[in-house]
Design an enzyme around this catalytic site. Structure first.
Site, short mmCIF file in Angstrom:
data_model
loop_
_atom_site.label_atom_id
_atom_site.label_comp_id
_atom_site.label_asym_id
_atom_site.label_seq_id
_atom_site.Cartn_x
_atom_site.Cartn_y
_atom_site.Cartn_z
N HIS A 89 0.87 -1.19 0.00
CA HIS A 89 0.00 0.00 0.00
C HIS A 89 0.90 1.23 0.00
O HIS A 89 1.73 1.41 0.88
CB HIS A 89 -0.89 -0.02 1.24
CG HIS A 89 -1.90 1.09 1.27
ND1 HIS A 89 -1.60 2.35 1.74
CD2 HIS A 89 -3.19 1.13 0.87
CE1 HIS A 89 -2.67 3.11 1.64
NE2 HIS A 89 -3.65 2.40 1.11
N ASP A 147 -7.66 12.66 -8.17
CA ASP A 147 -7.22 11.48 -7.42
C ASP A 147 -8.47 10.78 -6.93
O ASP A 147 -9.20 11.31 -6.09
CB ASP A 147 -6.34 11.90 -6.24
CG ASP A 147 -5.79 10.69 -5.49
OD1 ASP A 147 -6.03 9.55 -5.90
OD2 ASP A 147 -5.11 10.90 -4.45
N MET A 148 -8.74 9.59 -7.46
CA MET A 148 -9.99 8.93 -7.11
C MET A 148 -9.85 7.42 -7.15
O MET A 148 -9.01 6.86 -7.86
CB MET A 148 -11.10 9.36 -8.07
CG MET A 148 -10.90 8.87 -9.49
SD MET A 148 -12.24 9.38 -10.58
CE MET A 148 -12.18 8.06 -11.82
N ALA A 149 -10.67 6.76 -6.35
CA ALA A 149 -10.83 5.32 -6.44
C ALA A 149 -11.81 5.01 -7.56
O ALA A 149 -12.59 5.87 -7.97
CB ALA A 149 -11.35 4.77 -5.12
N LYS A 199 -19.25 1.17 -16.00
CA LYS A 199 -18.11 1.97 -16.47
C LYS A 199 -16.96 1.92 -15.46
O LYS A 199 -15.79 1.77 -15.84
CB LYS A 199 -18.55 3.40 -16.72
CG LYS A 199 -19.57 3.55 -17.84
CD LYS A 199 -20.01 4.99 -18.02
CE LYS A 199 -21.06 5.11 -19.12
NZ LYS A 199 -21.53 6.50 -19.29
N GLY A 281 -9.18 18.68 -7.50
CA GLY A 281 -8.06 18.92 -6.60
C GLY A 281 -8.11 20.25 -5.89
O GLY A 281 -7.35 20.48 -4.93
#
Length: 324
Positions: A89, A147-149, A199, A281
């Protein structure tokens, strides 16, 4: 590097990837599941590409080695594509994107992760939340930093909700029977939901293929859990794609174009309830400025976990935090 990475996340208000992760990192070090003595090193390097073996080092150490390699390849070739295997991680992807932005470069960061999200139509986790981050520098305007999951919410946010005893939105996850849930504990036993339905599933699969299959790291259900597996290294895979802006335009000219572009976006007519149009951001950048000024707020649960961790090493947390 790890300390800087964790504080970076908390500064940006991303509590799920901040100091709340410190105890599990230390526990895995104590269990011998992270290798501290071997540095990451390139396995192959050809043209604009490189493959790095993380040697099971701390994820932030591996990530920084990959970032530096990608930026160096970009300086030499205009672009640098670095794959990583045998990592752990590595914290918030924005940590690396921010450093590339400061160097005047564009960066795409991908990582796979332990199973937490079922494929569309399934109820058993197979894919990780498999994050993606993109950093693009600007001049006077805030840099673009997405920045994303690929899940609606990062698993760390659900784990933090379980720790703090709070509920979660019903569209974040399903329980073990495939039913939507507000209970973070049931969500952790079930499956997260992908962004945009199928998606997000497709995007997560793409990231897993690049980070896992292409690099020789683990993929899908083979990526080991940070919290639940105490026998095996994680073997997470990453991809760093860096672009040297000046190979396309003088840097100053590009930054000026970015500023003009962002200002045009902000001038778009707003809905009645919207005070301001923000770019990816920008919210986190403002949080970072505020936290640098006023300090980082930590939840009581995180403070208790840190106190427990520190007491095992004879450290006074308050004295360490406020030491000048």
């Amino acid at each position: 590097m790890v300390a800087e990475s964790l504080v970076h996340a908390d500064l940006r208000g991303i509590e799920s990837h901040g100091l709340s992760r410190l105890p599990i990192y230390v526990q895995r070090i104590e269990a011998g599941l992270i290798e501290l003595s071997l540095p990451p090193e390139p396995v192959t390097r050809q043209g604009a590409t490189s493959l790095i073996d993380g040697k099971n080092q701390l994820g932030a150490v591996v990530g920084m080695a990959a970032l530096e390699e990608a930026m160096e390849l970009a300086r030499q070739n205009g672009i640098g594509f670095v794959g990583v295997r045998h990592s752990n991680h590595f914290g918030s992807c924005s940590y690396y994107a921010e450093k590339a932005i400061a160097a005047g470069m564009i960066l795409l960061v991908l990582s796979n992760a332990p199973s937490a999200m079922a494929p569309t139509g399934g109820i058993q986790p197979f894919f990780g939340t498999n994050p993606i981050a993109i950093g693009i520098p600007a001049g006077e305007e805030p840099a673009y930093l997405l920045d994303m999951a690929t899940s609606v919410a990062a698993r760390g946010k659900i784990a933090l909700a379980a720790k703090t005893g709070t509920t979660i939105p019903q569209d974040w996850a399903i329980d073990a029977d495939g039913l939507p849930t507000h209970d973070p504990h049931k969500a952790l036993l079930g499956s997260l939901l992908p962004i945009g339905g199928a998606k997000g599933y497709g995007l997560s699969m793409f990231i897993d293929i690049l980070c896992g299959l292409l690099t020789g790291a683990a993929a899908g259900a083979s990526v080991k859990s940070l919290y639940d597996n105490w026998h095996d290294p994680q073997n997470i895979g990453h991809v760093f794609l860096c672009i040297d802006v000046q190979r396309f335009l003088p840097v100053d000219a590009f930054l000026q174009k970015m500023d003009e572009y962002i200002r045009e976006i902000k001038k778009v007519p707003r809905a009645a309830h919207v005070a301001e149009i923000l770019i990816p951001g920008e919210i986190e950048q403002r949080k970072m400025a505020a936290h640098k000024q006023d300090g980082i707020p930590l939840t009581q649960t995180v403070v208790e976990d840190l106190n427990k961790l520190c007491s095992g090493y004879g450290i006074d947390l308050a004295q360490a935090v406020y030491r000048v």
